[in-house]
Structure formats: structure tokens, C-alpha cells
Design a protein around this motif. Structure first.
Motif, mmCIF file in Angstrom:
data_model
loop_
_atom_site.group_PDB
_atom_site.id
_atom_site.type_symbol
_atom_site.label_atom_id
_atom_site.label_comp_id
_atom_site.label_asym_id
_atom_site.label_seq_id
_atom_site.Cartn_x
_atom_site.Cartn_y
_atom_site.Cartn_z
ATOM 1 N N SER A 35 0.837 -1.203 0.000
ATOM 2 C CA SER A 35 0.000 0.000 0.000
ATOM 3 C C SER A 35 0.869 1.249 0.000
ATOM 4 O O SER A 35 2.020 1.240 0.454
ATOM 5 N N TRP A 36 0.301 2.351 -0.499
ATOM 6 C CA TRP A 36 1.034 3.608 -0.512
ATOM 7 C C TRP A 36 1.349 4.079 0.911
ATOM 8 O O TRP A 36 2.390 4.714 1.141
ATOM 9 N N THR A 37 0.488 3.751 1.842
ATOM 10 C CA THR A 37 0.745 4.133 3.236
ATOM 11 C C THR A 37 2.023 3.472 3.730
ATOM 12 O O THR A 37 2.877 4.110 4.367
ATOM 13 N N ARG A 38 2.170 2.182 3.431
ATOM 14 C CA ARG A 38 3.358 1.459 3.894
ATOM 15 C C ARG A 38 4.605 1.874 3.128
ATOM 16 O O ARG A 38 5.691 2.000 3.698
ATOM 17 N N ILE A 39 4.460 2.065 1.816
ATOM 18 C CA ILE A 39 5.602 2.532 1.026
ATOM 19 C C ILE A 39 6.050 3.899 1.528
ATOM 20 O O ILE A 39 7.242 4.162 1.721
ATOM 21 N N GLY A 40 5.075 4.794 1.747
ATOM 22 C CA GLY A 40 5.397 6.133 2.211
ATOM 23 C C GLY A 40 6.093 6.135 3.558
ATOM 24 O O GLY A 40 7.013 6.929 3.799
ATOM 25 N N ALA A 41 5.659 5.249 4.460
ATOM 26 C CA ALA A 41 6.276 5.184 5.783
ATOM 27 C C ALA A 41 7.755 4.830 5.694
ATOM 28 O O ALA A 41 8.569 5.302 6.499
ATOM 29 N N VAL A 42 8.100 4.015 4.711
ATOM 30 C CA VAL A 42 9.498 3.595 4.565
ATOM 31 C C VAL A 42 10.349 4.676 3.911
ATOM 32 O O VAL A 42 11.494 4.916 4.316
ATOM 33 N N VAL A 43 9.803 5.362 2.906
ATOM 34 C CA VAL A 43 10.594 6.375 2.202
ATOM 35 C C VAL A 43 10.463 7.761 2.827
ATOM 36 O O VAL A 43 11.099 8.720 2.374
ATOM 37 N N GLY A 44 9.633 7.874 3.863
ATOM 38 C CA GLY A 44 9.529 9.131 4.590
ATOM 39 C C GLY A 44 8.586 10.146 3.988
ATOM 40 O O GLY A 44 8.793 11.358 4.141
ATOM 41 N N LEU A 45 7.529 9.684 3.329
ATOM 42 C CA LEU A 45 6.544 10.566 2.725
ATOM 43 C C LEU A 45 5.143 10.069 3.039
ATOM 44 O O LEU A 45 4.957 8.893 3.385
#
Length: 365
Positions: A43-53
Motif C-alpha cells: 500500500s502507498w501508506t506502507r511505502i510512504g512510511a518507509v521512504v519518509g513521505l
């Protein structure tokens, strides 16, 4: 030559070339692509949490890249299917009559079981990658379909006996170890679940995911005529058995390795496994497969330049002295990769849904 290349792109795919809106990947783009190479359907939420966005920002970034043809996610049958007797993979060299290369390439690229079409240097005009349900279907297509296609002078078919590594394992390497570990935890565990026969629904899911590897369960359900929960469970089983493979790609000019090198080699039968294991450990290698024919090893690598292609072969020989390189080529134009159509620069233009079963339906040209 540049003008000829632009005209060729127009001829092949039926659309005029345009200047790419994305000419470089910044640090955030590189981190996003690397994250999706590890966890393509997270999910974009999980991807964002890792890349800081936040999720909205990473989704917007990804949409910008995909709309520009700069990056995309595909899905295709994994090598484990062939190993279990559920289909096979072949590489076919094609020699074209003078002036017919673009016509032949277009006809081949339109076929759902032809996953890749490459215009290459050396002793063949095209190198294509083909999926087929079995040997009989492949033979029928090669002899009756490919063999009767106008503009083809000769073909040579090499069956893949074992795929030791393939493109989904390649990484851009923009994230640190901690980020990589967090993303790896998001991917479904591929245990020892047995391979099972594909159903019509599975083939429909493959076709849909091959053009958009991030298609939602709801969108897939509408395509397959099933409920989102049914699709979710089915995909969970397919991915757990390692039967479907998703892959995040980036347009070649946007990577540090814009040149594709193809090497054909030979190793003694008793050393093939050891040789293949050493080859797959080389960073530039995208594909290493055991093949039938006058050569028994096929290696595809990404390198930084034409000069680096020669240096890569030297490095490979030093690392794997028991592999004798007998032929080599450079991809002049990657026309189709994993079902996706590319322009002469490597940017995505569109896609042809994959269907391994279409190899059994012969259509001459």
C-alpha cells in the motif's frame, strides 16, 4: 541516425515520438522505485512510511512516473511454473529479410505469448522470449506460426532448462538496509506451497496484472467476474506458491546501466550449477538461464556503456573462468519487455496482456 530512430519508433508503434517529460530520477523517485522493486503491491501508506513521505505524495509521484512511461510494474508467470511442468520458456533468434525487421517486430510484439522482443547486434536481427503451455504448442507455433510469417528468413529456438535468476531480483539500490528490511517484511512469504494447475481465472488475473501490476483487487474482480475477496485469496495462493512474479521496471535512460548485453556461453555439464551460481552473484546480471542448443548458458546484463560491456565480460571471465563466452550481442532497441511496449529510448508506450495459452493458437503472418 537519430532521425531514423524516431521514424522507426513511429513506424513500429503507430505513434509519433515525444520528448520524455521525465529526464532524470531524483533521490525521492529512486527511493520510490527501489521500494516498489522490493514490494510492488504494498500500500502507498506502507511505502510512504518507509521512504519518509505520506501516501498521497508517493501515489502522486508514482502516477507521474507511470504517465511519463518512466517506470511501471508488470507481472508474469514465474520460472517455478516451468520447473513444475506448467508451461515452458524459450528464447528464439530471428533473422529478417532486408527491410522487414520493423514489420516482423510489430507482428511478434502483438502476440500475447511473446513477452519480449529485442533488436540486437550480431548474428541475429531479433531475440524474442516466448511462453508456451507445452512443447507441442511451442513447436506448432514455431513451425506453423513463426515459420509462415512474412519477412522471416530463419529462426533458432533455445529452450530454457533452468532460470537461475531473472529481472525481478534486480534492484536500483537507493534505500538503506533498515528500509530494505522493513519492505521485505511486507512481501508475502513464499514457502513450500506446491505449484498447482492454472485456471481460467488465474490466466485472466495474469493478463490483467501483466499490464498493471498494482491493479486493485476491485479492478481485478471486475475483470475476472469474481468478488474482491475471492481475487485476494486467489492471488494470495498464487504468490505464496511463487507462481506469479511482479516486477518494477524503470526506463533505461533513467538508470545508471542503460546498455543491455546478451552473452551466450558454455559450461561443462557437471559445472553448470556452480557456474550459474557465480554468474548470478554479479551485480550487473539481470538474467541467467540454462538453455539447450550449441550454448548452454544465457546471460543478460545491464552495463554503463558500450566500453563497459567489454570490461564486464573481462570481469565475468575473471569471476567465472569455467564459463566460456562463445557469442555476444548488444540490445539496440528493447521493443517489448515483460509484455510492455517501449519506444527506441526505453520509455513505456503501452502493453499487450500476457497469455501463455495463445502460443497454441497458430496465426501465420
Amino acid at each position: 541516425m537519430a532521425q531514423d530512430s524516431r521514424q522507426a519508433g513511429t513506424q513500429l508503434w503507430g505513434r509519433p515520438p515525444v520528448e520524455p517529460p521525465v529526464r532524470a530520477l531524483d533521490d525521492v523517485d529512486q527511493a520510490l522505485v527501489h521500494a516498489l522493486q522490493i514490494a510492488p503491491r504494498a500500500s502507498w501508506t506502507r511505502i510512504g512510511a518507509v521512504v519518509g513521505l505520506d501516501a498521497v505524495t508517493v501515489a502522486r509521484r508514482w502516477n507521474r512516473l507511470t504517465e511519463a512511461g518512466a517506470a511501471w510494474i508488470s507481472c508474469y508467470p514465474a520460472p517455478v511454473l516451468a520447473t513444475a511442468g506448467e508451461g515452458l520458456l524459450a528464447f528464439v533468434e530471428v533473422d529478417c529479410a532486408n527491410g522487414s525487421l520493423l514489420t516482423v517486430a510489430r507482428a511478434l510484439a502483438e502476440q500475447p505469448h511473446v513477452t519480449a522482443v529485442e533488436h540486437v547486434s550480431g548474428d541475429r536481427d531479433l531475440l524474442i522470449t516466448v511462453l508456451a503451455p507445452d512443447l507441442a504448442a511451442l513447436t506448432r507455433w514455431v513451425t506453423q506460426g513463426l515459420g509462415s510469417m512474412t519477412g522471416i528468413v530463419a529462426t533458432r529456438t533455445h529452450l530454457a532448462s533452468t532460470v537461475y535468476t531473472e529481472g525481478s531480483r534486480w534492484r536500483l539500490r537507493a534505500l538503506d538496509r533498515e528500509q530494505i528490511a522493513r519492505l521485505a517484511d511486507l512481501e508475502p512469504t513464499r514457502g513450500e506451497a506446491p505449484v498447482f494447475p492454472l485456471t481460467d481465472m488465474d490466466h485472466a488475473l495474469m493478463a490483467a496484472l501483466s499490464t498493471d501490476g498494482r491493479a486493485t483487487y476491485r479492478a481485478l474482480a471486475e475483470t475476472c467476474g469474481a468478488s474482491p475477496d475471492t481475487v485476494r485469496r486467489r492471488l494470495g495462493r498464487l504468490f505464496a506458491a511463487g507462481m506469479f512474479q511482479t516486477r518494477c521496471e524503470v526506463a533505461r535512460p533513467l538508470s545508471e546501466w542503460p546498455v543491455t548485453v546478451i552473452l551466450w556461453g558454455r559450461a561443462a555439464a557437471g559445472q553448470l550449477e556452480t557456474v550459474a551460481r557465480l554468474v548470478t552473484g554479479v551485480r550487473e546480471v539481470r538474467l541467467c538461464a540454462g538453455v539447450t542448443g550449441r550454448h548452454n548458458v544465457l546471460v543478460v546484463a545491464w552495463v554503463k556503456s558500450l566500453a563497459d560491456a567489454q570490461r564486464f565480460e573481462v570481469r565475468l571471465n575473471e569471476r567465472v573462468p569455467d564459463l566460456e563466452i562463445r557469442d555476444r550481442a548488444v540490445a539496440l532497441w528493447l521493443m517489448k519487455v515483460s509484455g510492455h511496449l517501449l519506444d527506441e529510448r526505453g520509455y513505456r508506450l503501452g502493453a499487450v496482456p500476457l497469455d501463455v495459452r495463445s502460443a497454441g493458437a497458430v496465426a501465420g503472418g
